[in-house]
Design an enzyme around this catalytic site. Structure first.
Site: not given
Ligand code: PNW
Length: 479
Positions: A83, A127, A172, A301, A303, A380
């Site tokens: 991707r 992006h 995002e 995505n 996390y 992601e």
């Molecule tokens: C995503 N938050 O970014 C992006 O899609 C990627 O490019 C990035 O490297 C990755 O996650 C890791 O950070 C985010 O503050 C950045 O909640 C910040 C947030 C969420 C996603």
């Protein structure tokens, strides 16, 4: 199900895609080459104080010059998908007008290299690198940007549509709108909630118009998706005011994207709940029909999860809300939703993000229940840890191996319960420019030396290779 007989390893369905992800500004470098124009991230990263250590994407991981080596690395990792994003300012240096042929050539070459190795290209059209001239004209707060995006999407799909079958329009849009225009942590660094809400709507329009442009150029059998970082928000307690706060946040963070796209309307309540910031007059007759388009798949995505509640004083009985974590208290769009973030114990990554794999299972199953016919891709998922190359020349990153194992297992559990998940692309192929945190935060399966740009496959990369080549979840050694 994905889980085998008692005691045997978890096996994923045949054809499940195993990939890694990157984004143009985070890896390419070469920002002045072959006619590339400037983007909001070029401008923002040069703004004093905006990015940790003053880092910029000028060099990235030098991927623009090392694309042959990097595709060989992907093949060595056994990936079945890659991707990546196309840089809008390479294709249209000012955000308008005809395509810059040299810009498209780079991506044609990349796609051909991938296909020669049997790696499916998964193209993200946006992006976060908006051409700076479009920001000067109002950026995502200005509705015309949606039409500019559709023109750009059509140019890319014209050039690559015969060899790319998996597309995602926007990565995002939550980040583009709220980090870009409310908190100002991301480019263009604006702090104006009214512009952030307008940006949400323009981004939704851009997805709808862009999807039609891709289909018109690449054919109706192209798989076109949107990629969202849906927040998994848990209520701090079952007190009605905490649950209501969580629901408000869900509306302004998640449902403002899912609602128009999949249900045909903005969520009931969100207009009133944000009325002190905006009258929402940016939504015009016919817009919801432009946004609502067939969605072939949703990119997810994931996390972490958040714990949220009412702000102190909201409790009718005079109770104080539990104390919020000081650094997390102003996570956007907290103001817009009138919520407060709460701290929780538990393991965290170098981003400070709590590790909670169960949130991914919950998210996938919730989406599956709401939209049973919608295929899902996890586009992601990954973790930053402070990796170093050791004296043995290797990078031992057991925390990342455990993180990936537990989240892939979480995807497997969602599959067991019927979710239609088709693939997983780890964030990220290699350590890169982590936006406001510069190069300090390393998410890669592959370590990148900032001086020599040498690539070193981490233990997690070797672990991932076993997963990608067998479709069977490898154990975590020593746990
Ligand atoms: C995503 N938050 O970014 C992006 O899609 C990627 O490019 C990035 O490297 C990755 O996650 C890791 O950070 C985010 O503050 C950045 O909640 C910040 C947030 C969420 C996603």
């Amino acid at each position: 199900g994905a889980h085998g007989e008692h005691g045997s390893a978890r096996r994923f369905p045949p054809g499940f895609l195993w990939g890694a992800a990157t984004a143009a500004y985070q890896v390419e470098g070469a920002v002045h080459e072959d006619g590339r124009g400037g983007s909001i991230w070029d401008t923002f990263s040069r703004t004093p104080g905006a990015v940790l250590h003053g880092d910029t994407g000028d060099v990235g991981t030098d991927h623009y010059h090392r694309v042959v080596e990097d595709v060989a690395l992907m093949a060595d990792l056994g990936l079945s998908a890659y991707r990546f994003s196309v840089a809008w300012p390479r294709v249209q240096p000012t955000g308008r007008g005809p395509a810059n042929p040299a810009g498209l050539d780079f991506y044609r070459r990349l796609v051909d290299l991938l296909r020669d190795r049997g790696i499916a290209p998964l193209v993200t059209l946006y992006h976060w690198d908006l051409p700076q001239p479009l920001q000067d004209a109002g950026g995502w707060a200005e509705r015309d940007t949606a039409w500019r995006f559709a023109d750009y999407a059509g140019l890319v799909a014209d050039a690559l549509g015969d060899r790319v079958h998996l597309w995602t329009t926007l990565n995002e849009p939550w980040c583009s709108a709220y980090l870009g225009y409310a908190s100002g942590e991301h480019a263009p660094g604006v702090q104006d909630p009214a512009q952030a809400l307008a940006a949400v709507h323009t981004l939704n329009l851009a997805h709808g118009l862009g999807t039609r442009a891709v289909r018109a150029a690449a054919g109706d059998d192209a798989t076109v998706s949107l990629t969202l970082n849906l927040q998994v928000n848990r209520a701090a307690s079952d007190r009605p005011e905490d649950v209501a706060a969580r629901d408000r946040l869900d509306r302004v963070a998640n449902e403002v994207f899912l609602g128009p796209l999949l249900d045909g309307a903005y969520p009931e309540g969100v207009v009133a709940e944000t009325a002190r910031y905006s009258d929402w007059s940016f939504v015009r007759d016919g817009d919801l029909d432009l946004i609502r388009t067939r969605l072939d798949a949703l990119g997810v995505n994931y996390y972490t999860t958040s714990l949220v509640g009412a702000v102190a004083g909201d409790a009718g009985d005079g109770a104080l809300a539990p104390s919020a974590s000081p650094d997390a208290a102003d996570r956007p769009p907290a103001d817009l939703a009138d919520v407060t973030w709460h701290d929780r114990p538990g393991p965290r990554t170098a981003m400070g993000w709590l590790v909670e794999p169960a949130g991914l299972t919950d998210l996938l199953l919730d989406l599956h229940r709401r939209y049973p016919d919608l295929p899902l891709y996890v586009l992601e998922n990954g973790a930053a840890y402070p990796d170093e190359v050791g004296p043995d020349g290797q990078v031992h990153d057991p925390d990342r191996v455990a993180y990936l194992h537990d989240h892939v297992e979480a995807v497997g559990r969602a599959l067991d319960s019927g979710a239609d998940v088709r693939g997983y692309t780890a964030w990220t192929l290699m350590d890169n420019f982590e936006w406001a945190f510069g190069y300090e935060r390393r998410f890669g399966l592959v370590h990148v030396d900032r001086t020599t740009m040498a690539r070193t496959v981490k233990d997690s990369g070797r672990w991932y290779r076993r997963l990608a080549t067998t479709g069977v979840l490898p154990p975590v050694e020593g746990r």
